[in-house]
Structure formats: structure tokens, C-alpha cells
Design a protein around this motif. Structure first.
Motif, mmCIF file in Angstrom:
data_model
loop_
_atom_site.group_PDB
_atom_site.id
_atom_site.type_symbol
_atom_site.label_atom_id
_atom_site.label_comp_id
_atom_site.label_asym_id
_atom_site.label_seq_id
_atom_site.Cartn_x
_atom_site.Cartn_y
_atom_site.Cartn_z
ATOM 1 N N LYS A 186 -13.735 9.498 -5.627
ATOM 2 C CA LYS A 186 -13.907 9.888 -4.237
ATOM 3 C C LYS A 186 -14.659 11.215 -4.148
ATOM 4 O O LYS A 186 -14.649 12.011 -5.087
ATOM 5 C CB LYS A 186 -12.547 10.031 -3.534
ATOM 6 C CG LYS A 186 -11.740 8.737 -3.481
ATOM 7 C CD LYS A 186 -10.438 8.940 -2.743
ATOM 8 C CE LYS A 186 -9.579 7.684 -2.782
ATOM 9 N NZ LYS A 186 -10.206 6.540 -2.107
ATOM 10 N N ARG A 189 0.834 -1.205 0.000
ATOM 11 C CA ARG A 189 0.000 0.000 0.000
ATOM 12 C C ARG A 189 0.868 1.254 0.000
ATOM 13 O O ARG A 189 0.515 2.264 -0.629
ATOM 14 C CB ARG A 189 -0.931 -0.010 1.222
ATOM 15 C CG ARG A 189 -1.887 1.180 1.292
ATOM 16 C CD ARG A 189 -2.780 1.262 0.086
ATOM 17 N NE ARG A 189 -3.682 2.417 0.131
ATOM 18 C CZ ARG A 189 -4.351 2.875 -0.897
ATOM 19 N NH1 ARG A 189 -4.250 2.294 -2.086
ATOM 20 N NH2 ARG A 189 -5.147 3.936 -0.781
ATOM 21 N N ASN A 196 -7.247 4.443 2.257
ATOM 22 C CA ASN A 196 -8.238 4.395 1.179
ATOM 23 C C ASN A 196 -9.583 5.002 1.602
ATOM 24 O O ASN A 196 -10.624 4.325 1.618
ATOM 25 C CB ASN A 196 -8.450 2.950 0.721
ATOM 26 C CG ASN A 196 -9.164 2.888 -0.631
ATOM 27 O OD1 ASN A 196 -9.107 3.836 -1.420
ATOM 28 N ND2 ASN A 196 -9.847 1.790 -0.884
#
Length: 565
Positions: free
Chosen positions: A541, A461, A509
Motif C-alpha cells: 500500500k 473481514r 482494504n
């Protein structure tokens, strides 16, 4: 008055410890009583040992040693004394081991209480309401977590030590009364008057120095914080001498209070030991003058000397611990206030965000200030890019803080897909938000640690968000995610710090990305590049942008203009 305050502080600390702690404390008090018996026996057994060693005939002439002699069938008094010596050696070894074990358990208990107090306050601070937290002084919070917690645990330690010393002193005192009640009462009269005067005089002075120390320590933390946090401004002012003078004044005041406390705590021991042993010498002189020979009373005098050698330090230690408790009493009161402050309980019930955020009839104002929002209604659809613009102080950041659950409205409700945002689900909602402030705070550590910011480190990540924010190539040229940023990120450029801040916001996230004047400190060219990257990253988003520059919000689908009333 001081005694009441002293007892009041003891009452406060007993309300702060848990039921388990009280059970441990009871065990320690019981262990203290046993320690008292061990210590008392260790002192009182010396006189009969010396007496029997110097005059073995008494073994057969005195009832108790004679019965022991006959019970164990000793062949002669020499065997009796050798055995007596071996038993005493074993006893004193046991006494030493018990003392060490007792002190370890006591110190462990006190150290864990330091952890408990500091940890509890740290947790309370992090769980506190943002609006309430914003009014608090950070230096004062640091002081409570670090210094006051330590002093409160020391207060508890002093309390236990006072109990131990009083127990030992009382048993030895009873023995002295049995040996010679007249001589003991004379000693009691003289020492009692002195102890009373010391407690009244020295205790008052120590309490005063404790208050002074507490005040100066707050200023001490404050000046360190505001000068080191604004080092560039300090250098530009070129008036370091003023800072030197201010720091010197506060530091000297703090050290003066500590020095006076250290001196005052030595007074009781010096006064009491001087008076006690002078009285003992005077008694020996009186015996020699009256009887011409001190042999007959030598064991008694020896016992008094040994008892005083043990009792006087106990009395002085009691006074030392009493004064120490007065000195740190203010810390106990501060910790009590911090730990009993009303705590807001927040839940983590799952919140689903797939449609919209609705603000319905929202009212909000800060205490004692004008109302910022009166009956505000607003809808933000999932995936929308929304800009909040307006003059400084109009309430842009406040409105966004309400939306993301940092602040709570005074009236009205916020609905997430029709579900009301409340204390039961607020934590779950906040987890869906990635926040990028104007000033990115980077602590002295690696890039990886700063991006994860306490979350579990996932290398995969990390690489993803580093590539998203266009900082991966820079890291590859250095030490990767182990690249050190320096305190406040001073080893990085403004753009690099901003990218790390964005990577931090993206790491978990989030569904919502908030930019609170996030690029206002950057030049136009750098801002344009970073905003392109943010819009690209936030395609799927919800994006909430607080900004002054029109170029920053030109691609937003909705613009909320906020003006002062």
C-alpha cells in the motif's frame, strides 16, 4: 413589524417543503374544511334538537321538520324524535372517528416533516465541504438537527391548526349573525378589541421569549458538550462549582423563557372566556330585567352559550398557535438558512490508481490567512512510503488532506494516473484512503461496530483486520467482536484503541494508508510495536505518514520537509 415577521416565517416554511408535501397540505386543508362543517353542524344541531324535544308540536308547525316528517311517513312525533336521536348518535360517532383520523393524518404529516428537516440537514452536513465544516460549531449543528427541526415541524402544525380553528370560528360566527346580528356584533366588538390587544401585547412578549430561548439553548448545548467531552480536565481543575454555576445560569434562563411562554399562552384563554361569558350572563340578566321571563329566548341563549363554548376555545387556540409560531420562528429561520445553504455536489466516477499521484503547481491558503503552498509540485508513486515532517502549523496535515481529497486546492491540479481529481470523481478517490488520526474516536458500542463504522459487517473481514492489527487474541479473551468499548473507548487501553483505529482504516482494504500523528500519544515501546505492524500491513500500500518522531518515519523511502514561510 411582528406581523410581517410572522408572515415571513410562513413564507420560509413553504419554500422548504416539497411539491408532494404541498399537495398533502392542500388535502389536509380540504379535510380541515370538512372538519369545520362537521364541527359546525355538531354545534348548530343541538338547538333545534332541544327545541323540538321540549316542544314536539313544533315538528308539525315548522316547515323543515314537517317536510322531513312527511317524507319519511313518521307515525307520530315520538318516532320522529327517537329517529332524530339515533341519527345524532351516529353522527357524533362519525364525528369522533373523523376527528381521530384527521388528527392522525395531521400528526403523521408533521412527524414526517420533522424527519425530513432533520434528515436533510444531517445529509447536508455530511456532504458539506470539509473546510467549511471545520468552521462550524458542532453544538449548533446538533441543535438544528434535533431541536430546531422539531420546532419547525411544530410551526407547520400550528399553521394547520390555525386554519382549522379559523374555519370553524367563521362558520359558527355566520350562524350567530343569522340568529341575532345585534347581539353578535356587541360580542364581536368587545372580543375583537381584546384579541387585538392580546396579539399586540402577548405576541410581542412571546416573540421576545422565543429569541431568549434560542440563545440560551445554544449555550445549554455548548456547556454540556464541552464539560462532558473534557471530563478528566474538569476533574483535574477541581472547580466544578464554576461549571455548576454556569450551567445553572444558562439552564435557569432557558427554563425562565419557557415558563414565561407557558404563562403568556394561558392569558388569552382566561381573558377571552371571562369576558365572553360575562357578556352572555349580562345579556341574560338584561332579558330578565326587561321582559321578566327568559323562556322565549332560552333556545337563542342556549345556542349562544354552546357557540361561545366552542368559539372561545377556538379563538384562544388560534392565539395559542399564533404565539407558538412566534416562539419557534427563530428555529424556522435557522432551518431555512441551513437547508438553503449552498451545497457542493460530488460525484463517484471511478478513479484508477496504479502508477502515481502528481501534485502540479498547487496553491492553497485558508480564508484570511497566509498562503501555505505556492506552486507546489510533488509526485508520489504507488506503494511508496512517504513521510511529511515539519514544525507545527507548517501545513503537513493540510498537504495530506489535499492529496487525499479532503481539501481542494485554490489553484493547480492533482492527477491520479494522469486523470485530474475533480468534483466528479472525488468520492471514488476518497474511498481508496484509510485514515488513522492521532485521536481515535470510538463511540459507545461493540468493537465490531467501531471497526466497521457504518459499513456492512463482514465477519470474515473483521477477523482478518483484527489479526493484522494484533487485537484478535484480546477479543477472544473477552466477548469477541461484541466486546464493548465504552463511550470514547474508555474501557480500553491507549494501544487497544489505536489498534481498533488501524483495523477500522484497513477494513475496506484501501490503497492508501494515512497516519496523521497516529502514534504520538503512545509510549516509545508501544509505538515501535504498532509501527512495525503498520509497515508490515502496508507492504503493498501507499503509506503517508505525518509525524514528529524520527523513529516513526525511519523506514520511509521519501521525506517531505515542510517549513513555515
Amino acid at each position: 413589524m411582528k406581523k410581517n415577521k410572522f408572515l415571513h416565517d410562513i413564507g420560509l416554511i413553504f419554500t422548504l417543503i416539497t411539491r408532494r408535501d404541498k399537495m398533502i397540505l392542500f388535502f389536509l386543508l380540504f379535510a380541515t374544511l370538512f372538519l369545520t362543517l362537521v364541527e359546525t353542524f355538531g354545534v348548530s344541531v343541538i338547538m333545534p334538537f332541544i327545541t323540538l324535544a321540549t316542544n314536539p308540536d313544533l315538528i308539525l308547525n315548522q316547515r323543515i321538520p314537517r317536510e322531513i316528517y312527511n317524507f319519511f311517513n313518521f307515525k307520530n312525533t315520538t318516532d320522529f324524535m327517537i329517529t332524530f336521536s339515533i341519527v345524532l348518535v351516529i353522527f357524533y360517532i362519525f364525528r369522533a372517528v373523523y376527528n381521530i383520523t384527521y388528527n392522525y393524518l395531521l400528526n403523521r404529516f408533521v412527524s414526517r416533516k420533522y424527519h425530513y428537516f432533520s434528515y436533510s440537514i444531517f445529509c447536508r452536513v455530511l456532504r458539506s465541504d470539509y473546510e467549511k465544516f471545520s468552521k462550524k460549531n458542532l453544538d449548533e449543528i446538533r441543535k438544528k438537527i434535533v431541536t430546531d427541526s422539531l420546532r419547525t415541524s411544530q410551526f407547520l402544525s400550528s399553521f394547520l391548526n390555525i386554519f382549522a380553528e379559523i374555519s370553524i370560528g367563521l362558520l359558527l360566527y355566520v350562524i350567530l349573525l343569522i340568529i341575532s346580528w345585534k347581539m353578535t356584533m356587541i360580542l364581536t366588538l368587545f372580543l375583537g378589541i381584546n384579541v387585538f390587544l392580546i396579539v399586540k401585547g402577548v405576541g410581542r412578549a412571546v416573540d421576545k421569549q422565543g429569541q431568549e430561548r434560542s440563545k440560551s439553548e445554544e449555550g445549554f448545548y455548548k456547556i454540556i458538550s464541552h464539560t462532558l467531552s473534557n471530563f478528566k480536565i474538569v476533574k483535574l481543575r477541581a472547580k466544578e462549582e464554576e461549571d455548576f454555576r454556569l450551567f445553572e445560569q444558562i439552564s435557569l434562563k432557558r427554563s425562565r423563557a419557557q415558563a414565561l411562554y407557558g404563562t403568556l399562552t394561558l392569558l388569552p384563554r382566561n381573558i377571552l372566556e371571562t369576558i365572553g361569558f360575562c357578556i352572555l350572563v349580562a345579556c341574560v340578566g338584561y332579558i330578565l330585567y326587561s321582559y321578566g321571563d327568559a323562556k322565549a329566548v332560552l333556545p337563542i341563549v342556549s345556542m349562544y352559550a354552546l357557540a361561545l363554548y366552542r368559539v372561545l376555545p377556538s379563538v384562544t387556540r388560534i392565539l395559542d398557535h399564533y404565539n407558538a409560531m412566534l416562539f419557534v420562528g427563530k428555529a424556522v429561520e435557522d432551518i431555512y438558512e441551513a437547508m438553503t445553504d449552498e451545497e457542493k455536489v460530488e460525484g463517484d466516477t471511478q478513479v484508477i490508481f496504479e502508477k502515481n499521484i502528481i501534485l502540479k503547481n498547487i496553491h492553497f491558503s485558508y480564508p484570511g490567512k497566509r498562503e501555505l503552498f505556492h506552486g507546489l509540485n510533488l509526485e508520489i508513486k504507488k506503494g511508496e512510503k512517504v513521510a511529511f515532517v515539519g514544525t507545527s502549523g507548517a501545513g503537513k496535515s493540510t498537504l495530506v488532506d489535499l492529496i487525499i481529497g479532503i481539501l481542494q486546492p485554490k489553484d493547480g491540479e492533482i492527477l491520479i494516473d494522469g486523470v485530474k481529481l475533480n468534483s466528479e470523481n472525488i468520492r471514488s478517490w476518497r474511498k481508496k484512503v484509510g485514515y488513522i488520526p492521532q485521536d481515535i474516536y470510538l463511540f459507545d458500542g461493540s468493537v465490531g461496530e467501531n471497526i466497521t463504522f457504518g459499513s456492512k459487517m463482514d465477519k470474515k473481514r473483521l477477523i482478518e483486520v483484527a489479526k493484522m492489527t494484533k487485537i484478535y487474541d484480546f477479543l477472544q479473551e473477552n466477548n469477541g467482536f461484541d466486546t464493548q468499548v465504552g463511550d470514547g473507548g474508555k474501557q480500553l487501553s491507549g494501544g487497544q484503541r489505536q489498534r481498533i483505529g488501524i483495523a477500522r482504516a484497513l477494513y475496506n482494504n484501501p490503497d492508501i494508508l494515512v497516519l496523521d500523528e497516529a502514534t504520538s500519544a503512545l509510549d516509545t515501546e508501544t509505538e515501535s510495536v504498532i509501527m512495525d505492524e503498520i509497515y508490515n500491513i502496508a507492504k503493498n500500500k501507499t503509506l503517508l505518514i505525518i509525524a514528529h518522531r524520527l523513529s516513526t518515519i525511519e523506514r520511509c523511502e521519501k521525506k517531505i520537509i515542510i517549513s513555515k514561510k
